[in-house]
Design a protein around this motif. Structure first.
Motif, PDB file in Angstrom:
ATOM      1  N   MET A   1     -15.736  51.669 -25.089  1.00 39.85           N
ATOM      2  CA  MET A   1     -15.467  50.861 -23.904  1.00 39.85           C
ATOM      3  C   MET A   1     -16.089  51.506 -22.676  1.00 39.85           C
ATOM      4  SD  MET A   1     -11.513  49.832 -24.400  1.00 39.85           S
ATOM      5  CE  MET A   1     -10.942  48.962 -25.833  1.00 39.85           C
ATOM      6  N   SER A   2     -16.654  50.693 -21.846  1.00 40.16           N
ATOM      7  CA  SER A   2     -17.222  51.197 -20.610  1.00 40.16           C
ATOM      8  C   SER A   2     -16.507  50.562 -19.437  1.00 40.16           C
ATOM      9  CB  SER A   2     -18.723  50.868 -20.557  1.00 40.16           C
ATOM     10  OG  SER A   2     -19.239  51.202 -19.310  1.00 40.16           O
ATOM     11  N   LEU A   3     -16.089  51.381 -18.502  1.00 39.46           N
ATOM     12  CA  LEU A   3     -15.357  50.856 -17.361  1.00 39.46           C
ATOM     13  C   LEU A   3     -16.255  50.671 -16.151  1.00 39.46           C
ATOM     14  CD1 LEU A   3     -12.099  52.957 -17.653  1.00 39.46           C
ATOM     15  CD2 LEU A   3     -12.542  50.649 -18.460  1.00 39.46           C
ATOM     16  N   THR A   4     -17.533  50.962 -16.310  1.00 35.72           N
ATOM     17  CA  THR A   4     -18.443  50.840 -15.184  1.00 35.72           C
ATOM     18  C   THR A   4     -19.505  49.814 -15.517  1.00 35.72           C
ATOM     19  OG1 THR A   4     -18.091  53.144 -14.654  1.00 35.72           O
ATOM     20  CG2 THR A   4     -20.007  52.097 -13.674  1.00 35.72           C
ATOM     21  N   PRO A   5     -19.563  48.685 -14.793  1.00 35.61           N
ATOM     22  CA  PRO A   5     -20.429  47.593 -15.193  1.00 35.61           C
ATOM     23  C   PRO A   5     -21.897  47.913 -15.100  1.00 35.61           C
ATOM     24  CG  PRO A   5     -19.454  47.170 -13.041  1.00 35.61           C
ATOM     25  CD  PRO A   5     -18.784  48.373 -13.591  1.00 35.61           C
ATOM     26  N   ASP A   6     -22.310  48.716 -14.136  1.00 35.91           N
ATOM     27  CA  ASP A   6     -23.730  48.925 -13.982  1.00 35.91           C
ATOM     28  C   ASP A   6     -24.292  49.955 -14.940  1.00 35.91           C
ATOM     29  OD1 ASP A   6     -23.883  47.082 -12.100  1.00 35.91           O
ATOM     30  OD2 ASP A   6     -24.058  48.411 -10.365  1.00 35.91           O
ATOM     31  N   ALA A   7     -23.438  50.608 -15.684  1.00 35.85           N
ATOM     32  CA  ALA A   7     -23.932  51.539 -16.700  1.00 35.85           C
ATOM     33  C   ALA A   7     -24.237  50.750 -17.949  1.00 35.85           C
ATOM     34  CB  ALA A   7     -22.891  52.610 -16.997  1.00 35.85           C
ATOM     35  N   PRO A   8     -25.495  50.620 -18.359  1.00 38.01           N
ATOM     36  CA  PRO A   8     -25.800  49.798 -19.523  1.00 38.01           C
ATOM     37  C   PRO A   8     -25.147  50.354 -20.767  1.00 38.01           C
ATOM     38  CG  PRO A   8     -27.724  51.070 -18.847  1.00 38.01           C
ATOM     39  CD  PRO A   8     -26.686  51.276 -17.816  1.00 38.01           C
ATOM     40  N   GLU A   9     -24.221  49.610 -21.284  1.00 36.00           N
ATOM     41  CA  GLU A   9     -23.454  50.072 -22.431  1.00 36.00           C
ATOM     42  C   GLU A   9     -24.289  49.935 -23.689  1.00 36.00           C
ATOM     43  OE1 GLU A   9     -19.245  48.977 -22.755  1.00 36.00           O
ATOM     44  OE2 GLU A   9     -19.896  47.910 -24.525  1.00 36.00           O
ATOM     45  N   THR A  93     -24.192  37.109 -18.170  1.00 35.22           N
ATOM     46  CA  THR A  93     -25.590  37.495 -17.938  1.00 35.22           C
ATOM     47  C   THR A  93     -26.043  38.551 -18.952  1.00 35.22           C
ATOM     48  OG1 THR A  93     -24.906  39.162 -16.308  1.00 35.22           O
ATOM     49  CG2 THR A  93     -25.465  36.972 -15.483  1.00 35.22           C
ATOM     50  N   THR A  94     -25.159  39.471 -19.295  1.00 35.31           N
ATOM     51  CA  THR A  94     -25.523  40.494 -20.280  1.00 35.31           C
ATOM     52  C   THR A  94     -25.706  39.882 -21.663  1.00 35.31           C
ATOM     53  OG1 THR A  94     -24.336  42.197 -19.045  1.00 35.31           O
ATOM     54  CG2 THR A  94     -24.788  42.643 -21.358  1.00 35.31           C
ATOM     55  N   ALA A  95     -24.761  39.025 -22.061  1.00 32.21           N
ATOM     56  CA  ALA A  95     -24.798  38.473 -23.412  1.00 32.21           C
ATOM     57  C   ALA A  95     -25.909  37.446 -23.596  1.00 32.21           C
ATOM     58  CB  ALA A  95     -23.446  37.837 -23.743  1.00 32.21           C
ATOM     59  N   LEU A  96     -26.144  36.613 -22.586  1.00 32.56           N
ATOM     60  CA  LEU A  96     -27.124  35.536 -22.731  1.00 32.56           C
ATOM     61  C   LEU A  96     -28.537  35.951 -22.344  1.00 32.56           C
ATOM     62  CD1 LEU A  96     -25.020  32.567 -21.292  1.00 32.56           C
ATOM     63  CD2 LEU A  96     -25.475  33.084 -23.699  1.00 32.56           C
ATOM     64  N   LEU A  97     -28.683  37.005 -21.541  1.00 28.12           N
ATOM     65  CA  LEU A  97     -30.010  37.372 -21.047  1.00 28.12           C
ATOM     66  C   LEU A  97     -30.409  38.795 -21.456  1.00 28.12           C
ATOM     67  CD1 LEU A  97     -29.597  35.872 -17.463  1.00 28.12           C
ATOM     68  CD2 LEU A  97     -30.906  34.885 -19.342  1.00 28.12           C
ATOM     69  N   THR A  98     -29.600  39.791 -21.080  1.00 27.97           N
ATOM     70  CA  THR A  98     -30.034  41.176 -21.255  1.00 27.97           C
ATOM     71  C   THR A  98     -30.097  41.578 -22.732  1.00 27.97           C
ATOM     72  OG1 THR A  98     -29.028  41.715 -19.131  1.00 27.97           O
ATOM     73  CG2 THR A  98     -29.578  43.550 -20.585  1.00 27.97           C
ATOM     74  N   GLU A  99     -29.029  41.366 -23.489  1.00 25.44           N
ATOM     75  CA  GLU A  99     -29.036  41.797 -24.882  1.00 25.44           C
ATOM     76  C   GLU A  99     -30.089  41.055 -25.708  1.00 25.44           C
ATOM     77  OE1 GLU A  99     -25.395  42.212 -26.926  1.00 25.44           O
ATOM     78  OE2 GLU A  99     -24.348  43.177 -25.267  1.00 25.44           O
ATOM     79  N   PRO A 167     -29.914  44.021 -11.479  1.00 24.95           N
ATOM     80  CA  PRO A 167     -30.344  45.318 -12.034  1.00 24.95           C
ATOM     81  C   PRO A 167     -29.886  45.561 -13.471  1.00 24.95           C
ATOM     82  CG  PRO A 167     -29.533  45.610  -9.796  1.00 24.95           C
ATOM     83  CD  PRO A 167     -29.206  44.206 -10.195  1.00 24.95           C
ATOM     84  N   TRP A 168     -28.809  44.917 -13.887  1.00 18.05           N
ATOM     85  CA  TRP A 168     -28.387  45.077 -15.279  1.00 18.05           C
ATOM     86  C   TRP A 168     -29.506  44.648 -16.228  1.00 18.05           C
ATOM     87  CZ3 TRP A 168     -22.632  43.289 -16.106  1.00 18.05           C
ATOM     88  CH2 TRP A 168     -21.824  43.829 -15.097  1.00 18.05           C
ATOM     89  N   MET A 169     -30.233  43.595 -15.830  1.00 17.59           N
ATOM     90  CA  MET A 169     -31.314  43.089 -16.671  1.00 17.59           C
ATOM     91  C   MET A 169     -32.633  43.808 -16.401  1.00 17.59           C
ATOM     92  SD  MET A 169     -32.657  39.160 -17.105  1.00 17.59           S
ATOM     93  CE  MET A 169     -33.382  39.083 -15.460  1.00 17.59           C
ATOM     94  N   SER A 220     -28.337  47.123  -4.087  1.00 19.66           N
ATOM     95  CA  SER A 220     -28.859  46.462  -5.292  1.00 19.66           C
ATOM     96  C   SER A 220     -30.116  45.674  -4.981  1.00 19.66           C
ATOM     97  CB  SER A 220     -27.780  45.539  -5.890  1.00 19.66           C
ATOM     98  OG  SER A 220     -27.441  44.501  -4.976  1.00 19.66           O
ATOM     99  N   LEU A 221     -30.210  45.097  -3.781  1.00 18.08           N
ATOM    100  CA  LEU A 221     -31.412  44.354  -3.395  1.00 18.08           C
ATOM    101  C   LEU A 221     -32.620  45.288  -3.326  1.00 18.08           C
ATOM    102  CD1 LEU A 221     -32.513  41.583  -2.525  1.00 18.08           C
ATOM    103  CD2 LEU A 221     -31.969  42.207  -0.159  1.00 18.08           C
ATOM    104  N   ALA A 222     -32.426  46.474  -2.750  1.00 18.61           N
ATOM    105  CA  ALA A 222     -33.532  47.440  -2.665  1.00 18.61           C
ATOM    106  C   ALA A 222     -33.953  47.887  -4.061  1.00 18.61           C
ATOM    107  CB  ALA A 222     -33.098  48.644  -1.826  1.00 18.61           C
TER     108      ALA A 222
END
Length: 848
Positions: A1-9, A93-99, A167-169, A220-222
């Motif tokens: 389990m990851s409690l930090t969203p921006d850390a790519p699990e 976004t993670t499930a439909l795009l990044t993974e 940035p996750w993607m 995040s924009l930068a």
């Protein structure tokens, strides 16, 4: 389990950075210089990958710690609840795009990445716009109901989430090109801007929920601008709708399952931050208790760094375990990972518990000090999470994401079913207990449903034995085959009459019953003679005591039948047994051996249970399996066996020296090496427990255990001699690979009181037992505590403990009925290809 969203699990399907750039390493054939250069490149990219994860995860950790200390308790609670709601969009976004991008971008769309990235940005805009509208609408609704601060935070996150989630993607897109360096540089940009901006706002006394969220948006924009400049997506393809078809289908096919997995992970990770303020507010009939929700997040911050270390270790170790499968290194690497992921939290736990109050006061400016005693519970969470990470990594290496999904479902179910009521009753303490319980549920599910898979992944690949062996060719049976039933009797005069009568009452009448009285000193001969006088199908042969093997040899010399059935003189046939056996042999002309379950009865003929209890009988062509296991398979004893006479004649004569008792062990060991086996699913005989047979209660004392060890050894010795006599060039059946023999050795050592070195013996036995492909999951589940607790039981009670665990009784029969374990569906082995070559077994009959 990851409690930090921006850390790519480390996702179940996405390759880790090490795997992603592993293809870049130069092969050995390219020369040593190129190999060294490739190795350095691999190490450098691994460092950049770890830095990327650490920077973004660290930035978000610093944000939550800083806001918890600088904002008011209510403001921080509102931010926590709003941010947990915002992360739901991140699941999609993670499930439909990044993974899916990590899977399809690495190969299918690799030749046209700019257009592919452009379409992914278009998909990101679509998902985040829809999610933003929903989140914003909920925020407006919350604001209108009186929680303006929480509603404002949700609306701001809805407005900025497109940039915050991108940035996750884009960071993971760098791994497609095996270059994590840009992702790490973006992490540096993000961290510097976040920390610098928050410090400036703090100094200017302008820090609030609004400025904090806008700071995250700007950082995040930068980072996005830098990553987009590196990736150079074709932005024109964003609005070229005709090209979305193939990618959309691919991503949806993959992403719909990833979405379910993501949602099951979201529930135990983020739902408590929403549930705590809502449930406590409803219970108090007031507005949401945002202060308690913020306190939960503030306390959970202490577990986040160690959990992130565990998942960073998982990312690093996964490719190592993949390469170490089926070697001793698999458990060595896992052990090192376990020492890090559980060892560090175990050291941290008492420190946090003892120094919780001053640490909380220092980090949070005196707030949340009243909750300091709860740090003892908080410190346990990364310990269990470390175990979860190891099991998760092992199952990923074993390529079993289905077990990971089931574990996530179990974790979510525990948090919903048990956790929500615990929050209602115990408040913040209940929430922490619920999170801890969800981690424990995940660990238990991974152990129970994935333990044997992990052990098989670590076990050496078994050598295929007997693959060129083929079953005997069996002659067709006559239209009404004669069934020969043989019975050996020694001093069972009070029971042999019941056995004979059960044969005479058969619905199939064409049989002969040959009873050998093996030197009985009671009234057995007189009892048997009465039935001989009544029915000419019964034959009595009297001889001096030679043991069961000698008695069977004598009986077999008189057999004239086409089918052989065996019956112990203390057991009984069901009335339709012979008819069912004959019909089965006629329906299955390629089968030479039949077995069926047994109904266990007591001395008063009352039913106790049916055996097998938890295991499933095996059928088919089992020779390669039996050889690999050292002569072991899921079989039944004497009264449950029947043979085609073409197969039976290969057993006799039996060694009277080796088989004074338990002569059936040779039959069911050699039988599956000669012919196919078939299982009839219902009991066709009754097995009587009376204290004098091997399987009765009381056989687990030292004398009984030595008797069982001697039986296994004699069985394998006799089987090897018999196979050699038949001219079958097969590997020797070795007691050292026979699991039952190893179990009895462990039990005997415990009965003798030898506790020294028992841990090593127990671990070795469990590694073999849990990877065994014959024992079922329920048997393995019972064996672990049965043997594990044995050393801690007083020596004089250990035999009773083993008897209770493996003995038979009415309680197990009731359990079978309640758990519907009386449907004996067999496990079927793969049948060999039909062959007419010279490799077929054509052993000459050897009949005494």
């Amino acid at each position: 389990m990851s409690l930090t969203p921006d850390a790519p699990e480390p996702s179940d399907s996405s390759p880790s950075p090490a795997i992603a750039h592993g293809a870049e390493v130069a092969p050995e054939a390219a020369g040593s210089d190129e190999s060294v250069r490739g190795g350095r490149q691999w190490a450098t990219r691994g460092i950049w990958a770890m830095l990327d994860q650490g920077l973004f995860a660290g930035a978000n950790f610093l944000i939550t710690v800083g806001l918890a200390g600088w904002l008011t308790e209510r403001d921080f609670g509102a931010f926590t609840t709003a941010y947990a709601s915002f992360l739901v969009i991140g699941v999609f976004t993670t499930a439909l795009l990044t993974e899916p991008m990590m899977v399809f971008g690495a190969k299918k769309y690799r030749d046209n990445l700019p257009d592919y990235f452009g379409r992914l940005i278009g998909g990101h805009l679509l998902v985040t716009i829809i999610g933003g509208l929903i989140l914003g609408g909920i925020g407006l609704l919350v604001g209108f109901t009186g929680e303006k601060l929480l509603g404002l935070a949700m609306c701001l996150l809805a407005f900025t989430q497109c940039s915050q989630l991108l940035p996750w993607m884009t960071r993971n897109a760098c791994y497609i090109e095996s270059n994590p360096r840009p992702a790490a540089i973006a992490g540096i940009i993000y961290l510097v801007l976040i920390v610098g901006s928050l410090l400036c706002l703090r100094m200017l006394e302008s820090l609030s929920i609004v400025t904090a969220i806008m700071t995250m948006f700007g950082a995040s924009l930068a980072a996005n601008i830098y990553l987009l400049l590196y990736l150079r997506p074709n932005l024109r393809s964003v609005f070229r709708f005709s090209g979305y078809g193939p990618a959309t289908r691919d991503h949806w096919r993959y992403g719909k399952w990833a979405t379910l997995t993501g949602l099951t992970r979201y529930i135990p990770e983020q739902l408590p931050y929403i549930a705590v303020p809502v449930i406590l507010g409803i219970a108090a009939k007031t507005s949401p208790d945002l202060e308690t929700g913020g306190a939960l997040k503030a306390l959970m911050n202490f577990s986040v760094p160690l959990i992130l270390i565990s998942w960073a270790a998982s990312t690093l170790v996964t490719p190592m375990l993949v390469r170490a499968k089926h070697t001793p290194r698999f458990f060595k690497i896992s052990g090192i990972m376990l020492m890090m992921t559980m060892g560090l939290p175990l050291l941290f736990w008492p420190v946090l518990g003892l120094l919780g109050e001053p640490i909380i006061s220092l980090l949070y400016s005196g707030k949340y000090v009243d909750y300091a005693p709860l740090t003892w519970l908080i410190g346990l969470i990364p310990v269990i999470a470390g175990l979860d990470a190891v099991l998760h990594t092992q199952l990923k290496a074993a390529e079993r994401p289905d077990r990971l999904f089931l574990a996530s479902v179990a974790s979510s179910a525990v948090l919903i079913v048990l956790g929500l009521p615990m929050i209602l009753v115990w408040g913040l303490t209940g929430a922490i207990l619920a999170i801890l319980a969800s981690y424990i549920a995940q660990a238990m599910t991974l152990c129970l449903m994935g333990g044997s898979i992990i052990l098989r992944a670590a076990a050496p690949i078994p050598e295929d034995l007997g693959t060129d062996l083929r079953p005997l060719e069996l002659p067709a049976l006559p239209q009404e085959p004669l069934v020969s039933v043989i019975m050996a009797n020694h001093n069972y005069g009070h029971m042999v009459g019941d056995a004979i009568r059960s044969v005479l009452e058969q619905t199939y009448g064409r049989f002969e019953l040959i009873v050998v009285d093996d030197g009985s000193t009671d009234d057995s001969a007189e009892v048997i003679q009465r039935y001989v006088a009544k029915d000419t199908r019964v034959t009595l042969i009297r001889q001096d005591n030679k043991g069961q093997g000698g008695a069977w040899n004598t009986a077999f010399e008189r057999c004239r039948g086409d089918i052989l059935c065996l019956l112990d003189s203390d057991d009984m046939f069901e009335p339709d047994k012979l008819e069912t056996i004959v019909d089965t042999f006629e329906e299955k002309p390629n089968v030479g051996m039949i077995q069926h379950p047994l109904q266990v009865i007591d001395t008063a003929n009352q039913p106790l249970q049916v055996i097998p209890f938890l295991s499933r009988l095996e059928e088919g062509w089992l020779a390669p399996t039996v050889l690999r296991r050292g002569g072991r398979w899921s079989f039944m004893p004497t009264s449950a066996l029947a043979f085609h006479m073409e197969v039976a004649q290969h057993f006799f004569p039996l060694s009277a020296k080796l088989y004074r008792g338990n002569a059936d062990t040779l039959l069911f060991t050699v039988g599956p090496l000669l012919s196919r086996v078939h299982v009839i699913r219902r009991p066709l005989a009754r097995y009587r427990i009376h204290g004098g047979n091997l399987m009765s209660s009381g056989s687990s004392d030292r004398a009984g255990m030595r008797k069982q060890l001697r039986s296994v050894y004699n069985t394998l010795t006799g089987s090897n001699q018999q196979l050699k006599r038949l001219g079958m060039d097969l590997p020797q059946l070795d007691p050292r690979v026979h699991l039952q023999y190893r179990e009895r050795l462990f039990q005997l050592s415990m009965l003798r009181g030898r506790r020294r070195g028992w841990v090593g013996r127990y671990i070795g036995l469990m590694q073999v037992l849990l990877t065994d492909d014959m024992y079922g999951r329920a048997q393995k589940l019972m064996a672990v505590p049965t043997y594990g607790l044995l050393p801690f039981i007083p020596r004089g009670w250990r035999a009773a403990w083993l008897d209770r665990a493996k003995g038979m009784g009415r309680a197990k029969g009731i359990a079978q009925t309640m758990l519907l374990l009386t449907h004996f569906k067999p496990r079927r082995a793969q049948d060999p290809q039909t062959s007419t070559d010279s490799n077929k077994l054509q052993a000459e009959p050897s009949v005494s």
